[in-house]
Structure formats: C-alpha cells, structure tokens
Enzyme design. Structure first.
Site, PDB file in Angstrom:
ATOM      1  CG  ASP A 158      -7.018  -4.560   1.856  1.00  0.00           C
ATOM      2  OD1 ASP A 158      -7.545  -4.413   0.749  1.00  0.00           O
ATOM      3  OD2 ASP A 158      -6.471  -3.636   2.488  1.00  0.00           O
TER       4      ASP A 158
ATOM      5  CB  THR B 144      30.987 -30.144  18.782  1.00  0.00           C
ATOM      6  OG1 THR B 144      30.479 -31.434  19.077  1.00  0.00           O
ATOM      7  CG2 THR B 144      32.490 -30.169  18.799  1.00  0.00           C
TER       8      THR B 144
ATOM      9  CG  ASN C 221      26.770 -35.566  15.117  1.00  0.00           C
ATOM     10  OD1 ASN C 221      27.520 -35.120  15.966  1.00  0.00           O
ATOM     11  ND2 ASN C 221      25.473 -35.385  15.148  1.00  0.00           N
TER      12      ASN C 221
ATOM     13  CG  ASN D 296      27.118 -35.055  21.763  1.00  0.00           C
ATOM     14  OD1 ASN D 296      26.887 -34.605  20.647  1.00  0.00           O
ATOM     15  ND2 ASN D 296      26.172 -35.365  22.615  1.00  0.00           N
TER      16      ASN D 296
ATOM     17  CG  ASP E  11      -5.226  -0.486   5.291  1.00  0.00           C
ATOM     18  OD1 ASP E  11      -5.939  -0.924   4.362  1.00  0.00           O
ATOM     19  OD2 ASP E  11      -4.756   0.661   5.301  1.00  0.00           O
TER      20      ASP E  11
ATOM     21  CG  ASP F 283      -1.953  -0.951   1.286  1.00  0.00           C
ATOM     22  OD1 ASP F 283      -2.278  -1.457   0.199  1.00  0.00           O
ATOM     23  OD2 ASP F 283      -2.503  -1.228   2.366  1.00  0.00           O
TER      24      ASP F 283
HETATM   25  P1  ATP Z   1      -3.497   3.076   0.051  1.00  0.00           P
HETATM   26  O1  ATP Z   1      -4.216   1.938  -0.560  1.00  0.00           O
HETATM   27  O2  ATP Z   1      -2.148   3.324  -0.472  1.00  0.00           O
HETATM   28  O3  ATP Z   1      -3.551   3.090   1.529  1.00  0.00           O
HETATM   29  P2  ATP Z   1      -5.308   5.251   0.007  1.00  0.00           P
HETATM   30  O4  ATP Z   1      -5.226   5.386   1.469  1.00  0.00           O
HETATM   31  O5  ATP Z   1      -5.139   6.479  -0.787  1.00  0.00           O
HETATM   32  O6  ATP Z   1      -4.248   4.299  -0.570  1.00  0.00           O
HETATM   33  P3  ATP Z   1      -8.053   4.806   0.186  1.00  0.00           P
HETATM   34  O7  ATP Z   1      -7.992   5.088   1.626  1.00  0.00           O
HETATM   35  O8  ATP Z   1      -8.865   3.689  -0.309  1.00  0.00           O
HETATM   36  O9  ATP Z   1      -6.649   4.549  -0.391  1.00  0.00           O
HETATM   37  O10 ATP Z   1      -8.506   6.156  -0.497  1.00  0.00           O
HETATM   38  C1  ATP Z   1      -8.861   6.223  -1.851  1.00  0.00           C
HETATM   39  C2  ATP Z   1      -9.305   7.635  -2.189  1.00  0.00           C
HETATM   40  O11 ATP Z   1     -10.451   7.976  -1.425  1.00  0.00           O
HETATM   41  C3  ATP Z   1      -8.267   8.708  -1.851  1.00  0.00           C
HETATM   42  O12 ATP Z   1      -7.433   8.951  -2.935  1.00  0.00           O
HETATM   43  C4  ATP Z   1      -9.121   9.912  -1.563  1.00  0.00           C
HETATM   44  O13 ATP Z   1      -9.454  10.585  -2.751  1.00  0.00           O
HETATM   45  C5  ATP Z   1     -10.389   9.314  -0.990  1.00  0.00           C
HETATM   46  N1  ATP Z   1     -10.390   9.352   0.466  1.00  0.00           N
HETATM   47  C6  ATP Z   1      -9.458   8.848   1.287  1.00  0.00           C
HETATM   48  N2  ATP Z   1      -9.790   9.021   2.565  1.00  0.00           N
HETATM   49  C7  ATP Z   1     -10.983   9.635   2.570  1.00  0.00           C
HETATM   50  C8  ATP Z   1     -11.879  10.091   3.600  1.00  0.00           C
HETATM   51  N3  ATP Z   1     -11.599   9.920   4.881  1.00  0.00           N
HETATM   52  N4  ATP Z   1     -13.017  10.692   3.219  1.00  0.00           N
HETATM   53  C9  ATP Z   1     -13.321  10.857   1.932  1.00  0.00           C
HETATM   54  N5  ATP Z   1     -12.534  10.457   0.927  1.00  0.00           N
HETATM   55  C10 ATP Z   1     -11.371   9.869   1.227  1.00  0.00           C
END
Ligand code: ATP
Length: 971
Positions: free
Chosen positions: A710, A803, A772, A800, A706, A337
């Site tokens: 996933d 070693t 051995n 033994n 995370d 990520d």
């Molecule tokens: P990674 O997979 O590397 O952790 P990431 O954290 O950018 O990437 P996501 O968290 O899925 O991936 O976010 C995807 C997109 O959603 C971001 O590029 C952003 O535009 C939007 N985004 C992220 N966090 C929020 C939030 N808390 N509220 C609204 N939109 C968000």
C-alpha cells in the site's frame, strides 16, 4: 559485555558462522531469547540501538533563545543607559515587563518542544522480540546483541542480525547496497569471509525491509556498530517540517515586522524633530517597535500547531508529517479500508455451507470459544466432516488464541473465568475460535500434524496454503488451503460431501477427480452447475454482509518428506478437494456511522476500498451509510417498486471490482471515480490508480493502508494514513499520519481537529494584528501631530504583554466551532487573510479613533499643559486599549458566530486569562504603589463609564458584522 565488546562482536565475520556458533558467541537461546535481566544489563553495557542521538534543547537554551531577538537586546541596553542617566524605576519596570514577556514565550516554546518529544516517542519504531520465551513488542532502541526477533513482510530490519529461521524470507537491501531487486535469505549455509555484503544470505541488515515471507534472527550488532551506523545513517520517526501555512505566516510576520519597524523609525525621527529627548525617544520607539512587531505570530502558530498535533495524538491520530495537519482541513475524499477500519475487525464465524445446500449456523460472540455449531439431525452434515473443516481452519492458520486464568481475589461466578489473549490476523483468529467450538485445539493439531511448508497469504493471491506431515505415517502429507471463494474453487477438482464418514474421506481418490482445474461432482458431472451452486451460496452469504472464505484440502503421498520441497507452489495448490465455505460477521464500528454522516455534511466523500467480495462490501457500505448519498439522489417521485429497483441499480453503479478497474483506462476511471463509493476485490496497485484518478478530478485525497504494497498509494495520496495496529513499519514510514487505533472515526476527528487548528490560527492572527496595527496608528498619529505621548514606553510594553500573551494563546485553544463539520473543505490555496480583511481594517481604525478622540477630549477639557490632565488622559487611554482588546478577544472566539451563540465557558484558558488580565490592569490602575510606578491616576465613575463604553465598540462592531454576514450566508 561492554561497548568495546559490542564493536568486537560487530567485527566478527558472522556470515561464516553456523547457527549454533552464532548463538554460542552471543550467549543466547534460539527459542527463549534473552532473559529480561540479561537484556537490561546488556542495554546498559552496549547502549541504545540508535544511529544518531538527536540533541535535545535544554530548558535553559530555550529560555536564553528568547533574549536573542535583536530588538529585545537593544531595548534592554537602551533602557539600562536611560536608567543610569535618568529614571531608574522606569528602567526596572521596563526590564521586568520584558522578563515577564520572555517567560510567556519560553513557556509556549517549552510546551511545544515537550509535545514534539512526546510525538517522537509515539512514532518510535517497534519490533517483535522474544524475551523469556515470550513474544512481545519492543521499541527498536531497546534491542541488544543476543536478542531474538521475528520479522514478516513490511517490517524494517531493526538491527544487524544472523538469520535463524526463514519461510521464503526476502529483503530489499536498496537502502544499504543500492540494489533494488529483493534478496532471498536462507539459513543452513555459511559463506566465505570475502563474500560481499549483498551476497551474505544468512545475514539481515538494519534499515533493509522485508518484502516477502517471514523469519527469525538473532541480533549481533546494534546502533553505530551496524553496517548502517558505519556509513552514518538516516534518522527516522516524525518529520518536523513547517507547514505551508506556517511558512506563509513566517513571511507575513517578516513583512509586517519590516513595515512596523519602518513606521517606528519614522515616528522616532519625527519625535526627535519635535523636540523629544534622543534617549527618551529611543527607548520609547524601540518599545513601540517591540510591541508592534508581531514577533509572537510564528511562535504562537508553531505552538498551536504542535499542541494541536499532540492533542490529536492523544486521540489516536499521530501526525508524522506536520504539513498534513493543514491538508486535513482541505481533504475532500477519504478512501478507507473496510476490514478493521470501518468494521471492528473482530470476526466471528456465523455460518458454514457445504455442498449441496447443506448449512449450519454457528453461535457465540467475538473470539470466545464459547458457542457451538448447530447441526440439526438429518441436516446431512457429519461430525467427521465438521472436524475436517475445523482441522483445515486451524492448521492453515498463523494465529494463536491464548487462554489465561483470571487472577485476583474478587473472582465472581458471573464473570468469565478465563480471559482470552489473541495474536494474529482477525480472520484467522475467528477460524481458530470456530475450530474450538468444534472441539479442536490448534496446539494439539499442530503437534499431531507438524507444518513442513507453506505458501503465505498475500492480498494479491487471496489464498494461503500449508503442508503438514501426518505424525506416524511416513510419506503421508496433507495440504490445506483457505482463501477467497473464487480463488479456491479455481484450484479444486473434487468436492468433499458433508455426509461423508472419515473413512470415506480418507479414500478420496481419483474417482472424485474427473476434470482438471474445475470442480466436478461424482454424481452429475456438470462442473458449471456445481460451481454456480457454490458461488450462489457465496453470494447469499456476502449479500448478508458476511466475510466469506472457502476451505479446501488434499492428501498426498511422497517417498520422503524432503520431496515435498521439490513440488512447485502451483502444483501444491491444484487438484484440491473443496470442503466448504465459512461466513463470518465483522460488525461495523458503531461510531463510524456517525463519522460518515459528519463527513457528508462536511463536504467530504467517503469511499470504501477492500479486498473483500463486492456483495459483502456493498452490504457493509449500505449499513454504515456510505451509499446513503448516492441512494438519496433520487427525487422522491417514483413508486416504491421502482425505487427499490433504482436503488439496486444505483448501488451497483456505486461499486467497482478490481477486475473491472483493470479493464478501464486511467481516463475512464477518472470519469467513473466520482460516482464510485465501493471498490471490491482490489489489489494494492489499484489503490494507486484510484488516488491518481481522484487527484486528477481535483480532489484532496486521504487514503488508508496497512500492507507493504500500500506504500506507493499512501505516498501518492495527499494524506497517506497508515494503520497503527495492523500496519507494517514500511507503510507507516510512507504515511503522513498513523491511526493508533485503526479506526475510521479517528480520521474524521483528525479532520475536525485540522479544521479547528486553522480556524484558531486565523482567530489570533486577527487578534494580534488588529491590536498591533491599532497601537501604531495611535502613537504615530499623536507624535506626528505634535501631541504628547498618549502612552509611555512601559504602558506600551505592558499592553503588548497583556494582549500578545495569554489571550492570544488561549484563542489558539478555542474548541471547534459548532459548524466546523458543516462547511465545505478549505481550498488549499486559500490565503490566511481570506475572510478577515474587514476585521484587519475596521478594528484598528475603531481602536485608534476612540483612543485618540478620548485622549484629545480629556486634554481639551482639562488643559493641554496640565500634568494631571496628561496623566489622566494616559490612564484612560491605557485602560481603554486593554479593555478594548479584552472585549475583542471574546468576539474573536469565532469569526462567523455571534459570541452569545458559543458555549460561554468552553475555553477555560480564555476565561482565566481574561479574568487574570482584568485583575492585573485594575490593580495597576487603582493600587497606589503600582499607580505610581506606572504614572497613572485615579479615575472616577464617569471616567470609568466612558472608558468601558468605548472599550466595547470593537466588540459591538464585530458582532454586528458577524450577524450581517451570517444572515447573508443563510440567505
Ligand atoms: P480491507 O482491504 O478492507 O482490509 P480485506 O482485509 O478483506 O479488506 P484482504 O486482507 O486483502 O482484504 O483479503 C482479501 C480476501 O482474501 C478476503 O476477502 C478473503 O477472501 C481472503 N483472505 C483474507 N484473509 C485471509 C487469510 N488469512 N487466509 C486466506 N485468505 C484470506
């Protein structure tokens, strides 16, 4: 409250109760939770919240187990008998050596056991509980009835609980009821007594998982009193499985043991036929068997694995599934990520953009609210506009920034007086810090505009929306949305201009909305033009590596605030007015650049998988060197203009977006996957496709994750790696390794550690087996040839101990070799004997030939019938074998690098063990009382010179082999 009360509590029909009744029975507070003292008392009364206490092995049990080996038992009995009928001193010496060896075995096993215990502690599940009115993380085992806890998507329910508050909370109860369709949980309803478990919508059951939304609940049953406890459940945490290598080592150990035992048996029969006394021969041959059987092999392997894993855990890589250690050494691609793993995940809003080409820079660093929005006079950005932007950023936000006064006497003016504690998603924290810079405080804004509804953020939607009442104006509702620019734009039908005044903004009405679902402007009406301009501003920011988010807003009027619940999510998120774009920096982790460079030399590909925009992803990938290998593939002959064009093309070819991925068949993806270094705007299900495509191409894949979604990709990968800080419980449980610090560089250190562990396993495999095999050749030959015993039983056992003991264990602790990250990954099918056969044959032959020749020579010189000659020959052979092994241990520090190339004292344990063993042997060979016990005699300078010269032959042989092999490899 006592254990019996706990059972009684669990027997209540909680689903029939109302919230107030439940809280009353549990004597707890909805908002404050339990007080610490009360929770402590209840824990003492109710016991821990665990399903099954695993029995720990006590130190005594581990010690006693060392004597259970049948060979050791037989040896002790035979020695005792021989002691009665013959030499008591001999019997005592033999038993003393056995006890010493047992202590060595015990210490090793006890240390492994402790390491595993510590690992289990580290992988203990935690939950968010409210105690004394404060939210905190608590080990699930510490939960008691009356505790109030919080859950959100990806959490595992830690105990049976009554639901107090729910925001679209859904749980999957398959683990308990077998029903895999998520159940929506609700508050404010009571259910009839006879309603089955699956329909009790106001109750959360332990072990079930939250699939969506979030909630707050109060515990009413823990441990064995939960529904799960009643049906006796599973024990989670670290899985102590044997690695394939360990299993192979066990069977190798067994095979070798059988061979050694067979040889020892034959030797003893021959010995008896040759006229040795039966009892004497029995003790001798069992001693030989004890020495020759590589019983230490599986134990040393297990110990070096668990200690290695423990060391990894201290460096933040927590292995949940032991076979992963082995797979780590074979990993050929790491899919990581971006946000928070390759980058710091500590974001700061740097730039804002408002339609049309109006922008402002934001100063300040990290999450600190210090800094400001630099709006030049005449820039066309009004302060009212900024406030609305900040209000959207702060209200459509679940994070918190807490400020505390620094305590202590040494407060100095140059140290910030306030420390900041942050809770929540880094993107949202950055937005809160930005709002503070505009002068807006979230808590005050929340009080003025209470949230009444929300549509949560998910990686799939890339959007979040909250709905707020306007305090004091009945029926007036405001909707705030933030998310990925494309997603937000698709839901906008109006634009808020940055130079508008508050009144004008509040009057946004249908005159701004000339189209449906597309952004239009009141002056030129061309939707595409406007959209393009915004998207191009978005691209500019993304290309600079900024993480970009759009903010939007709308006013609504409803006749009563209950009516808002009837509006669908889709309708809430439509017809919005576009406010602007914020671009935030998320600096790359500095250590990641070096880690990626290390991966390149180690033959490991690094791939970035992110939900972020393609251009942001590419810019970050470029900065940290992920694209370097691709860009460097050119031959250096083209002009710089051509090169930059090519580089751009190469880079573009290295990236794939989620949409492009969707359009590809799995076969097509398998073709592309080799060149692709960056995946942008991906959904969790794309991760699974990528893992499958990479595996299809023969890769050993490590994949990070995370979120709850996933989990399938992590399970499908060869090594699933969950984030320790941001990862959900479900993700962690699906993984084989957890990164306590969410840091990519930690994965690379773990790979390095994995490679080192397996290098070291080979080192002591060579060390133990050669000793051995060599000893058994010497003794079998001598007895068969009708010679006197070159070594007595106590000599064999002592060798033994000397070693098999500390030098072998010390070799398991050898630091990584200089080229550990400069060679290709180990093939998973590679045998543990690959590359060491030469050693396993050569060294025992040299050891046997030198020892037998020396024995023969001394007897030839001094007479075969002379007692003194025999004692001297034995003394010299005894010294030769031990020093041969000690010198050889130095060579075993590396099977490829010459000893003088390694850092001399980097393995302190080996240094101490070599010095310790040498002192012990010299004492036995020179200190008269010990000499007498071991039946050894004084050697003069010439004898010692011969012994020492011969003792170095194995070492010299190995060093020559390494030099030749390494030279060949270089050529
Ligand atoms: P990674 O997979 O590397 O952790 P990431 O954290 O950018 O990437 P996501 O968290 O899925 O991936 O976010 C995807 C997109 O959603 C971001 O590029 C952003 O535009 C939007 N985004 C992220 N966090 C929020 C939030 N808390 N509220 C609204 N939109 C968000």
């Amino acid at each position: 409250m006592t254990q019996r009360n706990n059972t009684k509590l669990a027997q209540l029909d909680w689903h029939t109760l109302r919230k107030e009744q439940a809280l009353q029975v549990l004597k707890t507070d909805d908002k404050q939770g339990l007080a610490d003292k009360e929770a402590k008392d209840r824990l003492a009364a109710f016991g821990p919240n665990s399903i099954r206490e695993e029995k720990r092995r006590s130190a005594v049990t581990i010690f006693a187990k060392q004597f259970k080996e049948p060979l050791i038992l037989i040896l002790i009995v035979a020695t005792a008998i021989s002691g009665f009928v013959g030499d008591l001193v001999d019997a005592i010496v033999i038993v003393a050596i056995i006890i010493l060896a047992t202590i060595v075995g015990f210490v090793q096993e006890y240390k492994s056991e402790k390491a595993i215990e510590a690992l289990k502690q580290m992988t203990a599940a935690t939950c968010r509980v409210i105690r004394n009115g404060q939210e905190r993380l608590l080990d699930v085992g510490g939960l008691v009835p009356g505790d109030v806890f919080l859950v959100s998507a990806g959490d595992r329910i830690p105990a049976d609980a009554f639901l107090l508050e729910s925001f679209n909370l859904e749980t999957n109860e398959a683990a308990l009821t077998g029903e895999s369709i998520p159940v929506r949980k609700t508050t404010g309803m009571t259910f009839a007594r006879e309603v089955p478990l699956a329909d009790r919508k106001n109750i959360l059951y332990t072990i079930t998982t939250v699939t969506h939304g979030r909630g707050r609940a109060v515990v009413f049953a823990t441990g064995m009193n939960t529904e799960l406890g009643k049906i006796a459940g599973t024990v989670q945490g670290i899985e102590i499985q044997k690695t394939p290598f360990e299993t192979r080592m066990r069977s190798t150990g067994k095979l070798l043991s059988a061979i050694m035992l067979g040889v020892a048996a034959i030797v003893s029969v021959i010995g008896i036929l040759r006229g040795h006394e039966i009892l004497e021969m029995l003790v001798w041959s069992i001693s030989l068997a004890v020495a020759a059987v590589p019983e230490a092999l599986p134990a040393v392997t297990a110990a070096s694995l668990t200690l290695g894993v423990y060391r990894m855990a201290k460096q933040n890589a927590i292995i949940r599934h032991l076979p992963a250690v082995e797979t780590l050494g074979s990993t050929t691609v790491i899919c990581s990520d971006k946000t928070g793993t390759l980058t710091k995940g500590e974001m700061t809003v740097r730039k804002i953009y408002a339609y049309d080409n109006k922008s402002a820079l934001v100063t300040g660093t990290g999450y600190s609210p210090k800094g400001r929005v630099d709006v030049d006079a005449g820039s066309g950005i009004s302060s009212e506009y900024l406030v609305l932007l900040a209000k959207t950023a702060a209200l459509c936000n679940d994070a918190h920034i807490k400020e505390q006064k620094t305590q202590g006497k040494e407060e100095r003016a140059d140290i910030e007086k306030e420390v900041v504690k942050v809770i929540g998603d880094p993107t949202e924290i950055a937005l809160l810090a930005f709002a503070r810079k505009v002068g807006l405080d979230k808590e005050k804004a929340d009080a003025e505009f209470p949230r009444i509804r929300e549509v949560s953020f998910t990686s799939e939607r890339k959007l979040m929306t909250t709905v707020h009442k306007v305090a004091g104006s009945e029926g007036q509702i405001q909707v705030f949305t933030k998310g990925a620019v494309e997603e937000v734009l698709n839901r906008c039908s109006a634009i808020i201009h940055a130079d508008l005044t508050t009144t004008a903004m509040h009057n946004i009405d249908n005159s701004y909305r000339k189209g449906n679902g597309v952004v239009v402007d009141d002056d030129d009406g061309s939707s595409n033009n406007i959209k393009d301009k915004i998207l191009s501003a978005n691209n500019d920011m993304a290309s600079a590596g900024l993480r970009v988010l759009a903010l939007a807003y709308k006013n609504m009027s409803v006749s009563s605030s209950d009516d808002i619940n009837k509006v669908s999510d889709q309708d809430l998120e439509s017809d919005l007015a576009f406010l602007g774009i914020v671009g935030m920096i998320d600096p790359a982790r500095p250590e990641v650049i070096e880690a990626i460079a290390e991966c390149r030399t180690a033959g490991i590909d690094v791939v970035m998988i992110t939900g972020d925009h393609k251009l942001t992803a590419l810019a970050v990938a470029e900065e940290i060197g992920i694209l370097a290998a691709t860009a460097a593939d050119d031959d250096g002959t083209s002009s710089s203009a051509e090169q930059s064009k090519e580089t751009i093309e190469v880079k573009a070819a290295a990236a794939l977006s989620g949409t492009e991925l969707d359009a590809m068949s799995q076969d097509k993806l398998a073709e592309r996957v080799g060149q692709t270094k960056v995946y942008s705007r991906v959904l969790p299900e794309h991760k699974l496709k990528i893992v499958q495509a990479l595996k299809k191409n023969g890769h050993i894949v490590a994949m990070t994750g995370d979120g709850i979604n996933d989990a399938p990709a992590l399970k499908a990968a060869d090594i699933g790696i969950a984030m320790g800080i941001t990862g959900t419980q479900v993700t962690k449980e699906a993984s084989s390794m957890v990164l306590a610090d969410d840091n990519f560089a930690t994965i690379v250190s773990a790979v390095k550690e994995g490679r080192r562990i397996f290098d070291n396993v080979k080192k002591y495999l060579v060390y133990l087996l050669t000793a051995n095999i060599g000893e058994i050749i010497i003794l079998a030959f001598a007895v068969t040839a009708g010679w006197p015993f070159p070594l007595l039983a106590k000599h064999i056992l002592f060798i033994n101990l000397a070693t098999d003991g500390s030098p072998a264990i010390a070799l398991g602790l050898e630091p990584p070799e200089p080229d550990v990250m400069k060679r290709r990954p180990r093939a998973p099918t590679e045998s543990q004997f690959s590359g060491i056969k030469m050693w396993l044959i050569g060294i025992p032959i040299i050891l046997a030939v030198t020892s037998l020749a020396l024995f023969w020579y001394v007897l030839e010189l001094n007479g075969w019938q002379s007692d003194f000659a025999l004692a001297k020959a034995r003394t010299m052979v005894f010294g030769l074998i031990i020093f041969f092994e000690l010198f050889f241990a130095i060579s075993c520090r590396s099977l490829t690098h010459n000893a003088h190339r390694l850092a001399k004292f980097s393995n302190k344990m080996l240094v101490y063990s070599l010095i310790g063993e040498s002192v012990m042997v010299l004492l036995i060979m020179n200190y008269p009382p010990l000499q007498e016990i071991f039946e050894l005699v004084n050697l003069d300078a010439v004898d010692w010179t011969i012994v020492m010269l011969l003792a170095t032959t194995g070492f010299i042989f190995c060093e020559i082999v390494k030099a030749v092999v390494c030279r060949e490899r270089k050529n």
